[in-house]
Scaffold this active site. Sequence first.
Site, PDB file in Angstrom:
ATOM      1  N   ASP A  97     117.449 105.538 104.726  1.00  0.00           N
ATOM      2  CA  ASP A  97     118.532 106.025 105.573  1.00  0.00           C
ATOM      3  C   ASP A  97     118.623 107.540 105.437  1.00  0.00           C
ATOM      4  OD1 ASP A  97     119.661 106.399 103.082  1.00  0.00           O
ATOM      5  OD2 ASP A  97     121.273 104.959 103.341  1.00  0.00           O
ATOM      6  N   THR A 298     118.815  92.175 101.823  1.00  0.00           N
ATOM      7  CA  THR A 298     118.109  93.304 102.422  1.00  0.00           C
ATOM      8  C   THR A 298     119.029  94.522 102.466  1.00  0.00           C
ATOM      9  OG1 THR A 298     118.770  92.562 104.631  1.00  0.00           O
ATOM     10  CG2 THR A 298     116.618  91.817 103.817  1.00  0.00           C
ATOM     11  N   TYR A 299     118.467  95.615 102.925  1.00  0.00           N
ATOM     12  CA  TYR A 299     119.182  96.892 102.982  1.00  0.00           C
ATOM     13  C   TYR A 299     120.541  96.712 103.667  1.00  0.00           C
ATOM     14  CZ  TYR A 299     120.145 101.771 104.099  1.00  0.00           C
ATOM     15  OH  TYR A 299     120.732 103.006 104.205  1.00  0.00           O
ATOM     16  N   PRO A 300     121.641  97.090 102.973  1.00  0.00           N
ATOM     17  CA  PRO A 300     122.967  96.749 103.513  1.00  0.00           C
ATOM     18  C   PRO A 300     123.578  97.762 104.472  1.00  0.00           C
ATOM     19  CG  PRO A 300     123.163  97.564 101.269  1.00  0.00           C
ATOM     20  CD  PRO A 300     121.696  97.578 101.588  1.00  0.00           C
TER      21      PRO A 300
END
Length: 870
Positions: A97, A298-300
């Site tokens: 991100d 998974t990526y939150p």
Amino acid sequence: MKSPRFRHSQKYIGSKPYYGYYENDHYIVSWCRGHLLELKNPEEMDPKYKLFQLEHLPLIFQPSYKVIQENAEQLQILVKLLQRPDVDHAVNICDADREGELIYREVYEYAGVNKKQSRVYKSSFEAAELEAALNRLESASKYDGLAYSAKARQYLDYLLGMNITRGCTTKLAQNKFLLSSGRVQMCLLHEIRQRELAIENYREQSYYHLQLITDLGLKPVMKTEDQVLNPSPLKSLGENLKDQYLTVEDFKEGTRKQNPKLLYNLTDLYKDAHAQLQINAETAKKHIQNLYEEGFITYPRSSSRHLPTEQVDRVKGVMQALAKSRYSLLVQSVDIDAIDIKHKTFDDDLVSSHFAIIPTTKQYQEEGRPEIEKQLYSLVVKRFVGNFMRPAVYLVRDVSLIDAMGNTYQIKESVLREKGFLEVFQEEVKEESVETFKVPILQKGQELQIYDFELQESKTKKPALHTESSILTFMETAGRKIDDEHLKELMKGKRIGTVATEAAFIPVLHEKNFIDIEKGKIITTPIGRAFIEQFPVQQIKDPLYTAEMEGMIHRIEKNEMSYENFIAQTNAFVQKITQEIIRIPDTVSYNLIETWKKQIEVCQCPCGNGIILDRGKFFGCSNHPNCNKGLPKRVKEKTIPTAQVKKLFEENKTDIIKGFKSNGKEFSAYLAFVNGEVSFNLPSVEELSLGQCPKCQKGKILNRKTFFGCSEYQNGCDFMLPAKIKGKKLSDSQIKKLVNNHVTDFINGFSGEKGEFTAAIRLKTDLSICFEFPTTDDRTVGKCPLCQSRVIIGKTNYLCEQYKRGCDFIVSGMILEKRITASQIKKLLEKNMTDTVKGFVSKKTGKSFDAKLTYDSTQKRVTFIYEKKK
């Protein structure tokens, strides 16, 4: 990358640990702990900026970084590793991100090296995926847009925050206190205040619908474009239509599907955590991040509720893994083999950088895990599995009819034909349905005779105070709140803040004393109201502006806007802001300062020369440094109520305060001054006792949170009472009556098969419990002041037994969000005045207040008696 993430992977990669990194023949792996560098404050670049002065504004400089001291050691390790001659390739495996990209770039640029760079950009860090990604590295330059967008966001918030804070502190607060804020905080504070104003200005209105009663037992309702506020025309129309006919204009029969909820994005997960687990977003964030770093989800930090088409096989693998866990029964409701790219979940166009939050194949072992973490993982799993269950299918009949004057009427009816996912998730039923159709199959042109009519009265809905959940929704959908359709389209995909930062804003506003949170409702404080109302720059308050800024940052990420253009626009806007702040009249400053003084004063300090003030993070004496008396606002994870702080300084001791935490366990204690220092005083068993144990006659009954039990349980006494019976949580006072008198008062709100009911709980001689239901005598609370008959306790009101038979006496059991007890009604009937009742909530302001109740026999209603302020 982050150290927890690598520690969970090292057994697969086979690396040797060194101080601050791991190394094998091919890789050196080290990590960051969040940001290792931060932006310098103005005074760190030039000492003249230590004083806040208007002539310094606007402050516009290129960001300059400094080392975060607590992370200095790890930064030096990374710099030395990057500068090693045998290191020719740097791979960024930080979070996928903006912030992850910025954290890496800050360190790389600080190291001053020029080496090949690559990127691993994954939404999951399961070992197999990590290994595959390392074998298929992407060029770091592919993410230059992401890096520039992160720097743009950092620059925007740095410059705006610095200039707003210095400008407002200098001009509005006259440097007497800090008025710190930024673009998102101001937007949210403005929205919270606007909701309060909407409540203050709200006036309830009735509106009406005309329902006709026809043959075949059908009751069509007249369709209107707007709410009809005057019932007279509808009543006249209804009278005129008697014995006339309605003609069937259209009859439709078909099916309608109700799909399961979409997968979680972070905002939805925060909202469900708030609604179902009663935890705030900040608390949820810590546990969600831990689940991610340990490879269970998974990526939150995603805004998407969908998955890319390439994830079909992954979904099947996760389902198969969950089928071997405690969720096996849930997974049986899914046809795993039937999952394919045609499912609505798989949509490449609706996935940007990251896809929805889903479980991974890694088995989650619950033993030893925090309770909140387990519940959050369960939410993610159930949403994931439910998403792939069959939809519910309704059979729907929709009839459109017309009268002789051309008015249109409608009847709709639904029958649930296939339960699908509702078989498991019954709480998600959205529409009313009937067992069998009452609406028959009708033909176009068929006539129905009108026998009678009814006017249906409805009330306009009062706006509700914001909660954390509604603020999260506002942040996500700010663009969609705008009325103009073109602007709605422009704002699509834009939001207030980011999913990565949204959890922090409400706690920050609360910490700054701009808002209070009472029973989950968010209200502005006097200083918060004064600040947002006097802040002159409307654009900063406007969600459109804030979301447009997010949209511009997003365009930089997509290489559709240059970083330099954004910086130029930001600098120009900061010039405008500071000029508007400088022009604020001095009278505004005086009023704001007076408001601030009133808000922060708590009580006289025991030193006799100062006042205890609320300083934000602590309470302290205004006579500092001559007096050092003070108290942190949070002690052992518990925010100390201002009323208890006042009691501590005035009486040297608080009441028992519940909710302190030590080693993850809650406890209750007093706070007291001992030799001038604040210390804990643990209450004795006698002080916590609700009565003598009726079984062993030795121990005391204590509140154990989920049950009430005997203090002698370690010596063999197993007496226990549940904390909740039939959905009703029992109070300490009622348990005390049960233990000491063997019966409680009559308690409202138990849940049974036929709805809520009122009953007393009796402790029988064998120490089991049973319900006792009230007779009319039991329900009598006194004599009616109007007709002298009995006043009885109803389901939701206290009313005369002759009510609607010649007497109008009735008092609601809930007045301004405060439940009125039977004991207070008894006092009202005996003395025409209750005790002071605390916690009424004003319809006009949304603020709580205390008052006594009295009954006005002339106006036939209760009125308030306010205590005079001392």
